[in-house]
Design a protein around this motif. Structure first.
Motif, mmCIF file in Angstrom:
data_model
loop_
_atom_site.group_PDB
_atom_site.id
_atom_site.type_symbol
_atom_site.label_atom_id
_atom_site.label_comp_id
_atom_site.label_asym_id
_atom_site.label_seq_id
_atom_site.Cartn_x
_atom_site.Cartn_y
_atom_site.Cartn_z
ATOM 1 N N GLU A 7 -48.896 27.026 81.584
ATOM 2 C CA GLU A 7 -47.968 26.479 82.446
ATOM 3 C C GLU A 7 -47.347 24.946 81.996
ATOM 4 O O GLU A 7 -48.311 24.221 81.669
ATOM 5 N N LEU A 8 -46.101 24.711 81.336
ATOM 6 C CA LEU A 8 -45.854 23.413 81.196
ATOM 7 C C LEU A 8 -44.690 22.978 82.011
ATOM 8 O O LEU A 8 -43.637 23.482 82.246
ATOM 9 N N THR A 9 -45.209 22.176 83.347
ATOM 10 C CA THR A 9 -44.114 21.596 84.237
ATOM 11 C C THR A 9 -43.291 20.517 83.744
ATOM 12 O O THR A 9 -44.185 19.622 83.330
ATOM 13 N N LEU A 10 -42.267 20.693 83.631
ATOM 14 C CA LEU A 10 -41.344 19.379 83.219
ATOM 15 C C LEU A 10 -40.809 18.687 84.184
ATOM 16 O O LEU A 10 -40.683 19.214 85.432
ATOM 17 N N PRO A 11 -40.100 17.551 83.741
ATOM 18 C CA PRO A 11 -39.524 16.617 84.887
ATOM 19 C C PRO A 11 -38.315 17.316 85.600
ATOM 20 O O PRO A 11 -37.657 18.389 85.073
ATOM 21 N N ALA A 12 -38.157 17.022 86.708
ATOM 22 C CA ALA A 12 -37.044 17.470 87.679
ATOM 23 C C ALA A 12 -35.828 17.524 86.959
ATOM 24 O O ALA A 12 -34.635 18.524 86.989
ATOM 25 N N ASP A 13 -35.451 16.533 86.157
ATOM 26 C CA ASP A 13 -34.012 16.351 85.500
ATOM 27 C C ASP A 13 -34.068 17.180 84.080
ATOM 28 O O ASP A 13 -33.203 16.721 83.095
ATOM 29 N N TYR A 14 -35.220 17.496 83.518
ATOM 30 C CA TYR A 14 -35.309 18.249 82.148
ATOM 31 C C TYR A 14 -34.181 19.346 81.888
ATOM 32 O O TYR A 14 -33.821 20.036 82.679
ATOM 33 N N ASP A 15 -33.641 19.153 80.916
ATOM 34 C CA ASP A 15 -32.403 20.127 80.305
ATOM 35 C C ASP A 15 -33.142 21.311 79.944
ATOM 36 O O ASP A 15 -33.882 21.601 78.859
ATOM 37 N N MET A 16 -33.374 22.548 81.045
ATOM 38 C CA MET A 16 -33.836 23.433 80.723
ATOM 39 C C MET A 16 -33.105 24.588 79.515
ATOM 40 O O MET A 16 -33.682 25.525 78.928
ATOM 41 N N GLN A 78 -49.763 26.362 68.004
ATOM 42 C CA GLN A 78 -49.982 24.947 67.374
ATOM 43 C C GLN A 78 -48.601 24.242 67.705
ATOM 44 O O GLN A 78 -48.637 22.988 67.726
ATOM 45 N N GLY A 79 -47.602 24.888 67.335
ATOM 46 C CA GLY A 79 -46.169 24.537 67.625
ATOM 47 C C GLY A 79 -45.911 23.840 68.883
ATOM 48 O O GLY A 79 -45.463 22.895 68.906
ATOM 49 N N LEU A 80 -46.329 24.627 69.875
ATOM 50 C CA LEU A 80 -46.291 24.181 71.474
ATOM 51 C C LEU A 80 -47.073 23.072 71.435
ATOM 52 O O LEU A 80 -46.416 22.028 72.151
ATOM 53 N N VAL A 81 -48.192 23.051 71.185
ATOM 54 C CA VAL A 81 -49.141 21.817 71.360
ATOM 55 C C VAL A 81 -48.745 20.410 70.751
ATOM 56 O O VAL A 81 -48.502 19.457 71.192
ATOM 57 N N GLY A 82 -47.821 20.716 69.626
ATOM 58 C CA GLY A 82 -47.301 19.579 68.711
ATOM 59 C C GLY A 82 -46.084 19.116 69.410
ATOM 60 O O GLY A 82 -45.946 17.883 69.408
ATOM 61 N N ASP A 83 -45.387 19.839 70.004
ATOM 62 C CA ASP A 83 -44.388 19.486 70.805
ATOM 63 C C ASP A 83 -44.477 19.016 72.414
ATOM 64 O O ASP A 83 -43.853 18.203 72.743
ATOM 65 N N PHE A 84 -45.514 19.646 73.033
ATOM 66 C CA PHE A 84 -45.724 19.308 74.402
ATOM 67 C C PHE A 84 -47.032 18.839 74.933
ATOM 68 O O PHE A 84 -47.196 18.786 75.842
ATOM 69 N N GLY A 85 -47.823 19.049 74.007
ATOM 70 C CA GLY A 85 -49.498 18.500 74.208
ATOM 71 C C GLY A 85 -49.979 19.930 74.612
ATOM 72 O O GLY A 85 -49.687 20.771 74.520
ATOM 73 N N ARG A 86 -51.448 19.793 74.603
ATOM 74 C CA ARG A 86 -52.257 21.044 75.084
ATOM 75 C C ARG A 86 -52.313 21.359 76.364
ATOM 76 O O ARG A 86 -52.951 20.716 76.969
ATOM 77 N N PRO A 87 -51.731 22.267 76.891
ATOM 78 C CA PRO A 87 -51.827 22.866 78.323
ATOM 79 C C PRO A 87 -53.148 23.498 78.359
ATOM 80 O O PRO A 87 -53.690 24.013 77.490
ATOM 81 N N GLU A 88 -53.494 23.535 79.602
ATOM 82 C CA GLU A 88 -54.549 24.489 80.071
ATOM 83 C C GLU A 88 -54.379 25.954 80.174
ATOM 84 O O GLU A 88 -53.206 26.290 80.421
ATOM 85 N N VAL A 89 -55.081 26.526 79.273
ATOM 86 C CA VAL A 89 -54.829 28.202 78.978
ATOM 87 C C VAL A 89 -55.670 28.894 80.074
ATOM 88 O O VAL A 89 -56.896 28.713 80.028
ATOM 89 N N GLN A 90 -55.050 29.656 81.057
ATOM 90 C CA GLN A 90 -55.922 30.389 82.011
ATOM 91 C C GLN A 90 -56.029 31.761 81.261
ATOM 92 O O GLN A 90 -54.962 32.334 80.556
ATOM 93 N N GLN A 91 -57.187 32.361 81.683
ATOM 94 C CA GLN A 91 -57.434 33.577 81.047
ATOM 95 C C GLN A 91 -57.881 34.365 82.209
ATOM 96 O O GLN A 91 -58.779 34.116 83.084
#
Length: 194
Positions: A7-16, A78-91
């Motif tokens: 999950e990438l939780t984004l700022p409240a004013d983030y342009d979805m 890796q593209g997501l990690v490069g753009d948003f940082g490394r999220p916790e991955v739940q399994q």
């Protein structure tokens, strides 16, 4: 079957619209990924379907650990990690999977419900209840598919379902479905997984 989500939780004013654009550009990259059953590209938008947050939260059902590992260690992750940082991955380890009453329909929303396994509960009873809940969800009008899985580290169950309309017959957090990659959907084992 293995379930996975980050999950990438984004700022409240983030342009979805940025997330929608990203998925429209890269969503097809997993349409033929070896070992992947289903990836649902999910998003919650603050104020929509009762969501308190803006969030990008893809959900995966994997047929193989090798497919999941190649995605995480050497693939598009890796593209997501490069753009948003490394999220916790739940399994979670798969408990059950069923095709829904509307299996050929495009998914509009997804519902995810997490629940703790009660302390002192007989584990086989809890897991059998999860299997039954998967079947119950899948049998509802408009259900595309349903799955359940367990995390024995956190002693948590996750119930996941896709729906062809935006008023699902399931309790939980509602996500908009932006795209579904399903190269190995037909290979996901049906029913109870142990």
């Amino acid at each position: 079957m293995h379930a996975m989500q980050y999950e990438l939780t984004l700022p409240a004013d983030y342009d979805m619209g940025i997330i929608r654009g990203r998925v429209s550009r890269v969503g097809h990259l997993l349409d033929d990924w070896d070992g992947l059953g289903i990836k649902a590209y999910l998003m919650r938008e603050r104020g929509a379907h009762g969501s308190p947050v803006n969030q990008y939260a893809p959900f995966y059902l994997w047929n193989t650990v090798e497919g999941m590992s190649s995605f995480l260690w050497g693939g598009p992750f890796q593209g997501l990690v490069g753009d948003f940082g490394r999220p916790e991955v739940q399994q979670w380890t798969g408990l059950a999977y069923e095709e829904g009453a509307a299996p050929g329909s495009p998914a509009v929303v997804a519902v995810r419900r997490r629940q703790q396994v009660p302390e002192g509960a007989r584990l086989s009873d809890v897991m059998e209840d999860a299997v039954r809940e998967t079947g119950r969800l899948a049998a509802q009008d408009g259900a595309v598919l349903a799955a359940s899985a367990a995390d024995p580290h956190r002693w948590e169950l996750v119930h996941f379902s896709l729906w062809d309309h935006d008023t699902p017959e399931a309790a939980g957090e509602v996500f908009q479905v932006l795209h579904v990659s399903a190269p190995g959907r037909g290979g996901l084992p049906r029913g109870r997984q142990w």
